[in-house]
Design a protein around this motif. Sequence first.
Motif, PDB file in Angstrom:
ATOM      1  N   LEU A 150       0.845  -1.196   0.000  1.00 33.01           N
ATOM      2  CA  LEU A 150       0.000   0.000   0.000  1.00 33.01           C
ATOM      3  C   LEU A 150       0.878   1.243   0.000  1.00 33.01           C
ATOM      4  O   LEU A 150       1.768   1.392   0.835  1.00 33.01           O
ATOM      5  CB  LEU A 150      -0.904   0.013   1.238  1.00 33.01           C
ATOM      6  CG  LEU A 150      -1.750   1.266   1.448  1.00 33.01           C
ATOM      7  CD1 LEU A 150      -2.757   1.426   0.311  1.00 33.01           C
ATOM      8  CD2 LEU A 150      -2.462   1.215   2.791  1.00 33.01           C
ATOM      9  N   ALA A 151       0.611   2.153  -0.935  1.00 36.86           N
ATOM     10  CA  ALA A 151       1.268   3.458  -0.963  1.00 36.86           C
ATOM     11  C   ALA A 151       0.397   4.457  -0.209  1.00 36.86           C
ATOM     12  O   ALA A 151      -0.797   4.587  -0.496  1.00 36.86           O
ATOM     13  CB  ALA A 151       1.471   3.921  -2.402  1.00 36.86           C
ATOM     14  N   LEU A 152       0.984   5.143   0.762  1.00 37.55           N
ATOM     15  CA  LEU A 152       0.255   6.079   1.614  1.00 37.55           C
ATOM     16  C   LEU A 152       0.439   7.517   1.126  1.00 37.55           C
ATOM     17  O   LEU A 152       1.440   7.862   0.512  1.00 37.55           O
ATOM     18  CB  LEU A 152       0.755   5.982   3.056  1.00 37.55           C
ATOM     19  CG  LEU A 152       0.575   4.641   3.773  1.00 37.55           C
ATOM     20  CD1 LEU A 152       1.235   4.691   5.143  1.00 37.55           C
ATOM     21  CD2 LEU A 152      -0.894   4.290   3.906  1.00 37.55           C
ATOM     22  N   ASP A 153      -0.551   8.355   1.456  1.00 38.31           N
ATOM     23  CA  ASP A 153      -0.473   9.783   1.165  1.00 38.31           C
ATOM     24  C   ASP A 153      -0.315  10.608   2.437  1.00 38.31           C
ATOM     25  O   ASP A 153      -0.245  11.842   2.364  1.00 38.31           O
ATOM     26  CB  ASP A 153      -1.748  10.243   0.440  1.00 38.31           C
ATOM     27  CG  ASP A 153      -1.899   9.607  -0.928  1.00 38.31           C
ATOM     28  OD1 ASP A 153      -0.877   9.479  -1.624  1.00 38.31           O
ATOM     29  OD2 ASP A 153      -3.033   9.244  -1.289  1.00 38.31           O
ATOM     30  N   SER A 154      -0.283   9.951   3.599  1.00 34.05           N
ATOM     31  CA  SER A 154      -0.266  10.678   4.864  1.00 34.05           C
ATOM     32  C   SER A 154       0.588   9.936   5.892  1.00 34.05           C
ATOM     33  O   SER A 154       1.177   8.896   5.593  1.00 34.05           O
ATOM     34  CB  SER A 154      -1.694  10.862   5.392  1.00 34.05           C
ATOM     35  OG  SER A 154      -2.304   9.593   5.612  1.00 34.05           O
ATOM     36  N   ASN A 155       0.619  10.481   7.121  1.00 40.98           N
ATOM     37  CA  ASN A 155       1.476   9.936   8.178  1.00 40.98           C
ATOM     38  C   ASN A 155       0.711   9.023   9.138  1.00 40.98           C
ATOM     39  O   ASN A 155       0.871   9.116  10.352  1.00 40.98           O
ATOM     40  CB  ASN A 155       2.102  11.087   8.980  1.00 40.98           C
ATOM     41  CG  ASN A 155       2.986  11.971   8.144  1.00 40.98           C
ATOM     42  OD1 ASN A 155       3.644  11.508   7.220  1.00 40.98           O
ATOM     43  ND2 ASN A 155       3.009  13.254   8.444  1.00 40.98           N
ATOM     44  N   ILE A 156      -0.105   8.130   8.599  1.00 42.18           N
ATOM     45  CA  ILE A 156      -0.964   7.320   9.482  1.00 42.18           C
ATOM     46  C   ILE A 156      -0.318   5.997   9.902  1.00 42.18           C
ATOM     47  O   ILE A 156      -0.915   5.244  10.661  1.00 42.18           O
ATOM     48  CB  ILE A 156      -2.330   7.039   8.834  1.00 42.18           C
ATOM     49  CG1 ILE A 156      -2.190   6.311   7.479  1.00 42.18           C
ATOM     50  CG2 ILE A 156      -3.105   8.339   8.653  1.00 42.18           C
ATOM     51  CD1 ILE A 156      -2.161   4.832   7.524  1.00 42.18           C
ATOM     52  N   ALA A 157       0.884   5.693   9.406  1.00 43.78           N
ATOM     53  CA  ALA A 157       1.482   4.386   9.685  1.00 43.78           C
ATOM     54  C   ALA A 157       1.516   4.046  11.177  1.00 43.78           C
ATOM     55  O   ALA A 157       1.165   2.920  11.561  1.00 43.78           O
ATOM     56  CB  ALA A 157       2.884   4.309   9.080  1.00 43.78           C
ATOM     57  N   PRO A 158       1.908   4.977  12.067  1.00 44.29           N
ATOM     58  CA  PRO A 158       1.930   4.626  13.493  1.00 44.29           C
ATOM     59  C   PRO A 158       0.555   4.314  14.085  1.00 44.29           C
ATOM     60  O   PRO A 158       0.477   3.703  15.155  1.00 44.29           O
ATOM     61  CB  PRO A 158       2.538   5.877  14.148  1.00 44.29           C
ATOM     62  CG  PRO A 158       3.307   6.548  13.065  1.00 44.29           C
ATOM     63  CD  PRO A 158       2.510   6.300  11.819  1.00 44.29           C
ATOM     64  N   LEU A 159      -0.522   4.750  13.421  1.00 43.72           N
ATOM     65  CA  LEU A 159      -1.855   4.405  13.907  1.00 43.72           C
ATOM     66  C   LEU A 159      -2.139   2.922  13.714  1.00 43.72           C
ATOM     67  O   LEU A 159      -2.975   2.341  14.411  1.00 43.72           O
ATOM     68  CB  LEU A 159      -2.928   5.230  13.190  1.00 43.72           C
ATOM     69  CG  LEU A 159      -2.875   6.741  13.393  1.00 43.72           C
ATOM     70  CD1 LEU A 159      -3.974   7.426  12.609  1.00 43.72           C
ATOM     71  CD2 LEU A 159      -2.980   7.085  14.872  1.00 43.72           C
ATOM     72  N   LEU A 160      -1.452   2.301  12.768  1.00 41.32           N
ATOM     73  CA  LEU A 160      -1.579   0.863  12.552  1.00 41.32           C
ATOM     74  C   LEU A 160      -0.667   0.089  13.484  1.00 41.32           C
ATOM     75  O   LEU A 160      -1.040  -0.958  14.012  1.00 41.32           O
ATOM     76  CB  LEU A 160      -1.233   0.519  11.100  1.00 41.32           C
ATOM     77  CG  LEU A 160      -2.166   1.076  10.030  1.00 41.32           C
ATOM     78  CD1 LEU A 160      -1.504   1.005   8.672  1.00 41.32           C
ATOM     79  CD2 LEU A 160      -3.481   0.325  10.028  1.00 41.32           C
ATOM     80  N   LEU A 164       5.965   1.619  13.590  1.00 43.36           N
ATOM     81  CA  LEU A 164       6.198   2.110  12.231  1.00 43.36           C
ATOM     82  C   LEU A 164       6.528   3.596  12.262  1.00 43.36           C
ATOM     83  O   LEU A 164       5.916   4.365  13.012  1.00 43.36           O
ATOM     84  CB  LEU A 164       4.964   1.874  11.356  1.00 43.36           C
ATOM     85  CG  LEU A 164       4.629   0.424  11.023  1.00 43.36           C
ATOM     86  CD1 LEU A 164       3.269   0.349  10.330  1.00 43.36           C
ATOM     87  CD2 LEU A 164       5.705  -0.193  10.135  1.00 43.36           C
ATOM     88  N   PRO A 165       7.482   4.040  11.426  1.00 47.21           N
ATOM     89  CA  PRO A 165       7.851   5.465  11.419  1.00 47.21           C
ATOM     90  C   PRO A 165       6.771   6.314  10.751  1.00 47.21           C
ATOM     91  O   PRO A 165       6.141   5.877   9.781  1.00 47.21           O
ATOM     92  CB  PRO A 165       9.149   5.480  10.606  1.00 47.21           C
ATOM     93  CG  PRO A 165       9.073   4.266   9.738  1.00 47.21           C
ATOM     94  CD  PRO A 165       8.323   3.227  10.527  1.00 47.21           C
ATOM     95  N   PRO A 166       6.533   7.528  11.254  1.00 52.81           N
ATOM     96  CA  PRO A 166       5.518   8.407  10.649  1.00 52.81           C
ATOM     97  C   PRO A 166       5.791   8.720   9.185  1.00 52.81           C
ATOM     98  O   PRO A 166       4.853   8.956   8.420  1.00 52.81           O
ATOM     99  CB  PRO A 166       5.594   9.681  11.504  1.00 52.81           C
ATOM    100  CG  PRO A 166       6.230   9.259  12.779  1.00 52.81           C
ATOM    101  CD  PRO A 166       7.163   8.133  12.427  1.00 52.81           C
ATOM    102  N   GLU A 167       7.060   8.725   8.805  1.00 48.00           N
ATOM    103  CA  GLU A 167       7.395   9.074   7.420  1.00 48.00           C
ATOM    104  C   GLU A 167       7.224   7.902   6.449  1.00 48.00           C
ATOM    105  O   GLU A 167       7.454   8.056   5.240  1.00 48.00           O
ATOM    106  CB  GLU A 167       8.830   9.600   7.337  1.00 48.00           C
ATOM    107  CG  GLU A 167       9.906   8.582   7.683  1.00 48.00           C
ATOM    108  CD  GLU A 167      10.214   8.505   9.174  1.00 48.00           C
ATOM    109  OE1 GLU A 167      11.240   7.888   9.520  1.00 48.00           O
ATOM    110  OE2 GLU A 167       9.426   9.061   9.974  1.00 48.00           O
TER     111      GLU A 167
END
Length: 232
Positions: A150-160, A164-167
């Motif tokens: 999945l390619a992200l457009d925002s800094n949501i990785a740590p919510l998962l 995971l780094p925000p960047e």
Amino acid sequence: MLDRDQAAIAATLLHGPDHLPDGLFAGDEAAVLRGLRVHATTIFHARLVALEESFPRTRELLGDAEFNRLSRLFVEDGGASGRSLTDIGDGFAERLTNRDAADLARAEWLWLQSYHAAEAPALQLADLAGLDEATLLDRPTRCHPAARCLALDSNIAPLLDPALPPEARTLLFVRPGADVRIVAIDASVAAVLADAEEILPLGNLIAGLDEAHPDGGAAIAALIDAGAFEKV
């Protein structure tokens, strides 16, 4: 006969009583319509609950009231029509205009797809131990059925996953065992994984990564360690 009757009921619930064939139910029209309204309400509620269970983190991000409003719009607009409760979330993320929420919903949907993917043994680094270079490079390789990128457009990785780094902008979902894991990867790695939908020699994947990655061999080893490939 059963399929025809179910199709008639579905059409009636979706388009109104004019689509209800005569004689499908016993009783007068008023009683039949009351029964259909109860049935429709039950289905509507079940779909809302299924969306809540499919996207718990998105619901938390948006808040209960806003998530419920968007879920109702999704169902009322026909977004859930013809879908089983397990597939009801397909397309929900595309209805969200909040960028963070849309990213998070897409991630949660891929997590579920990874979780429910077909069982298959994962290739492990131990399976490659002792192989000479030629045999190693010729080793057949294919993406694990549970692997998703999945390619992200925002800094949501740590919510998962707080680890995971925000960047992180590209995520890999894998399920080498019973649990789904989420790994941050480079976009170039995701492109090579897309090439591995069909069986390829391991050397081809390493060569493909070497063109866009400082160390293709190490990147492939990290993917194997994560459980991204099926043991074929």
